[in-house]
Write an enzyme that holds these catalytic residues in place. Structure first.
Site, short mmCIF file in Angstrom:
data_model
loop_
_atom_site.label_atom_id
_atom_site.label_comp_id
_atom_site.label_asym_id
_atom_site.label_seq_id
_atom_site.Cartn_x
_atom_site.Cartn_y
_atom_site.Cartn_z
N CYS A 193 0.80 -1.23 0.00
CA CYS A 193 0.00 0.00 0.00
C CYS A 193 0.83 1.28 0.00
CB CYS A 193 -0.97 -0.01 1.18
SG CYS A 193 -1.96 -1.51 1.22
N HIS A 199 -3.75 8.27 5.77
CA HIS A 199 -3.90 6.91 5.25
C HIS A 199 -5.31 6.43 5.60
CE1 HIS A 199 -2.58 3.17 3.58
NE2 HIS A 199 -2.79 2.51 4.71
N HIS A 248 -10.09 1.58 -0.33
CA HIS A 248 -8.65 1.41 -0.25
C HIS A 248 -8.15 0.93 -1.61
CE1 HIS A 248 -4.70 0.77 1.10
NE2 HIS A 248 -4.94 0.37 2.33
#
Lengths: 263, 433
Positions: free
Chosen positions: B190, B325, B362
């Site tokens: 990520c 995030h 995400h």
């Protein structure tokens, strides 16, 4: 899709600077080499040789030349990544079985890098990459860039190559057909890893010796110690350079360069 | 130790393309991300029966109204998704070639986007020394494996297993855009595309190169969906509620973006108008756990502090916005809040923080570059995107999260942060010209 694989010209670096090899290590499992090791057990990691071998070579380097983990970065190169874990996870899904959370946990190289960071207190940047170019060239260039950062003293570069089943072999055959790359000849359960801990020649006064590694375009001093270079696949250059400067003591195949590195 | 990067070459953003579940380009983001409207819906790409949820931020089956700013074909995603759902092709239809089609469409979009913003355009592709860096993971590899459980099964027409190799996508992008120079695929989950951007910034700042194209893409597919489900990471209520007491996990989303990074000097020479400058970057590791973030956000704080030192503002006094995030998981959001507090002990409470994963989902390997674009658009549009789905406050998340409603403002500097498995953290600071 038809893809051509051209070797793109590298951008010139402005100031190729000598890097110092502070430590180096190689490890192989199931390859038939004389110095093959049993697969080390790594808590939380299952089935695949990828993470245990990556950790093994990293640990040897970091133990041979301890340093400040806050000022250490790590870059891992692997063309195909952990194909064993990917294959297992995919097979389970396709066959309708429940996903195994452990395979999820180890699905990216981040996991073993994270384990490494915890064990050795490394808080610098850690990342992984895949390239069709020579990973040694890319890793040395990356170390050179990272060592421009005054907050870093050392960069551990490592690479992993796994054997695999028919699908992985097919991947390599297709790459070879497109580009003429060598097809690695590793047995299905086998794996290889190599690591080199690098610093600046003028930075770490405790370095055992300066072994200049030119970054941009020049030939890396490699003493090939492998009689079965085909096994080394995409990490051949990295593996051979690490073998030439190996600092671990569990082998009798050290080279002149290794001795030089300990002076 | 402070790095004197002011003496180094300035890094600018001179073009971008972006595509999410909302559609193509900045207008789609304005209607979705910047309005606080989540894109979550049940996905029909695969049978979600075995899983705890059916929801993801996926593009609708017919993305009519794709709104590329300059008439650029925005149908690549639709085509890729149709192939994904085509039983005859199976999952291999969304292999690297499918992803590359989307990526190329988006990366090619940077030319029109540059004009859209009033830049002079110019031939970025012709620039020597250009690089192609791409952040992506092994999801395509997994799809290719999954598509062919037995080698004896018929292969999808045109499907190459070699397209499963991560480096292939960077090669496809480079070939497709006619880029010369190094091609790397960052595979660190990520933070992959953020790591690509940081590497490019280092290369440009140090004078090693003039221009780099950094891209990342993730399209929701079953295997990754199943893995996150097995890890009990997916939200139970069909919403991502970062920093809110009601948060129950993350949801995946479609996202692809590409940015052109360029030295200010090179941009000036070719007459391109910079959209924004990248004035700070940092990356650090937690040294804590292979999957969970450090509970105090130690690595995140370290990465942020590096970036802010580089930006010449270690206290964060000049910071007007933070794109967090903010995954919406219990573990991440509290740790991230504490990390931001540690990084900005004087100013954390006065800096607006939002998680756009509350609307986009995400985006995994693409999160870094898509959120980089969103952060830049916040600077350019003068609107902070909200944290959607925000319910009641959580005592361990006690910052200003721009809850539910966009906030008009005039930000000059913004920070975007990302985190990943293994305790990897990245931070990038952008500044409006």
């Amino acid at each position: 899709m038809t893809t051509t694989h051209t070797t793109a010209p590298r951008s010139p670096l402005t100031s190729p600077t000598a890097l110092t090899v502070l430590a180096a290590a190689t490890a192989s499992h199931g390859t038939g080499r004389d110095d093959d090791i049993a697969l080390p057990k790594l808590p939380g990691f299952v089935e695949s040789a990828f993470s245990p071998l990556a950790y093994e070579v990293a640990a040897r380097c970091l133990t041979a030349h301890p340093g400040d983990g806050d000022r250490t970065a790590v870059a891992l190169a692997s063309l195909t990544g952990d194909t064993t874990t990917a294959d297992l996870a995919s097979s389970r899904m396709v066959s309708g079985r429940v996903h195994n959370p452990l395979l999820f946990m180890q699905a990216t190289a981040n996991s073993v890098l994270g384990h490494m960071s915890r064990e050795f207190g490394i808080t610098g940047q850690m990342f992984s990459l895949s390239t069709l170019a020579d990973p040694l060239t890319e890793l040395l260039a990356m170390a050179d860039v990272l060592l421009d950062d005054p907050e870093l003293d050392r960069v551990l570069v490592l690479g992993v190559e796994l054997g695999g089943g028919e699908r992985v072999a097919a991947v390599h055959r297709e790459l070879a057909a497109d580009s003429g790359r060598p097809v690695p000849s590793l047995p299905a359960k086998a794996g290889l890893a190599a690591a080199i801990l690098l610093g600046r020649a003028d930075h770490d006064t405790s370095a055992p010796a300066t072994v200049a590694v030119a970054v941009a375009g020049a030939q890396v001093p490699i003493n090939s110690t492998s009689g079965a270079a085909d096994q080394l696949g995409s990490i051949r250059s990295l593996f051979e350079l690490a073998a030439a400067h190996r600092t671990d003591t569990d082998t009798d195949t050290d080279t002149e360069s290794h001795t030089h590195a300990h002076q | 130790m402070t790095r004197e990067v002011r003496e180094a070459r300035a890094v600018t953003v001179t073009g971008y393309g972006v595509q999410t579940a909302f559609g193509v380009g900045p207008e789609a983001l304005r209607r979705g991300v910047f309005a606080g409207v989540p894109a979550f819906r049940p996905t029909t790409r695969f049978d979600t029966g075995p899983y705890r949820t059916a929801v993801a931020a996926v593009a609708p089956a017919d993305p009519a109204g794709s709104d590329s700013p300059d008439g650029v074909d925005g149908w690549a995603l639709r085509d890729a998704l149709q192939r994904c759902g085509d039983a005859a092709l199976g999952m291999a239809g969304l292999g690297a070639d499918g992803q590359a089609a989307v990526l190329l469409g988006v990366a090619g979009d940077h030319r029109s986007v540059t004009r859209y913003w009033g830049g002079a355009g110019g031939s970025v592709e012709a620039s020597p020394g250009e690089l192609s860096y791409i952040g992506r993971g092994s999801d395509v590899a997994r799809r290719a494996h999954a598509a062919e459980p037995q080698m004896s099964q018929p292969r999808a027409p045109g499907a190459h297993l070699a397209d499963a190799v991560p480096a292939q996508l960077a090669e496809l992008l480079g070939d497709g855009l006619g880029l010369v120079g190094t091609r790397l695929a960052f595979t660190n989950a990520c933070v992959a595309s953020a790591a690509a951007i940081i590497h490019a910034c280092r290369l440009i700042s140090s004078g090693r190169i003039d221009v780099a194209v950094c891209a990342g893409g993730y399209l929701v597919e079953e295997e990754t969906f199943g893995k996150f489900d097995s890890g009990r990471a997916l939200a139970r209520d069909g919403m991502v509620r970062p920093f809110s007491a009601e948060r129950s996990g993350l949801l995946l989303g479609d996202g692809v973006a590409a940015v052109v990074l360029e030295s200010a000097e090179h941009a000036r020479r070719r007459g391109a108008r910079p959209l924004a400058s990248v004035v700070g970057w940092g990356a650090a590791t937690d040294a804590h756990h292979i999957a969970q973030p450090h509970p105090e956000g130690a690595g995140l704080a370290r990465a942020v502090q590096q970036a802010m030192r580089l930006a010449g503002d270690p206290d964060g006094a000049s910071l007007d916005y933070i794109n967090a995030h903010g995954t919406g998981t219990k573990y991440n959001d509290g740790a991230e809040t504490r990390g931001l507090r540690a990084a900005f002990p004087k100013f954390a409470e006065s800096i607006p923080v939002s998680s756009t994963k509350s609307t986009t989902g995400h985006l995994l390997e693409a999160a870094g570059v898509v959120e980089f674009v969103i952060t830049m658009l916040a600077l350019l549009n003068g609107v902070l995107p909200p944290t959607a789905g925000f319910g009641s406050p959580d005592p361990e998340c006690d910052l200003d999260y721009v809850p539910n409603e966009p906030r008009p403002t005039e930000p000059l500097r913004a920070l975007t942060v990302n985190a990943a498995f293994g305790g990897a953290n990245t931070a990038l600071v952008l500044e409006r010209p």
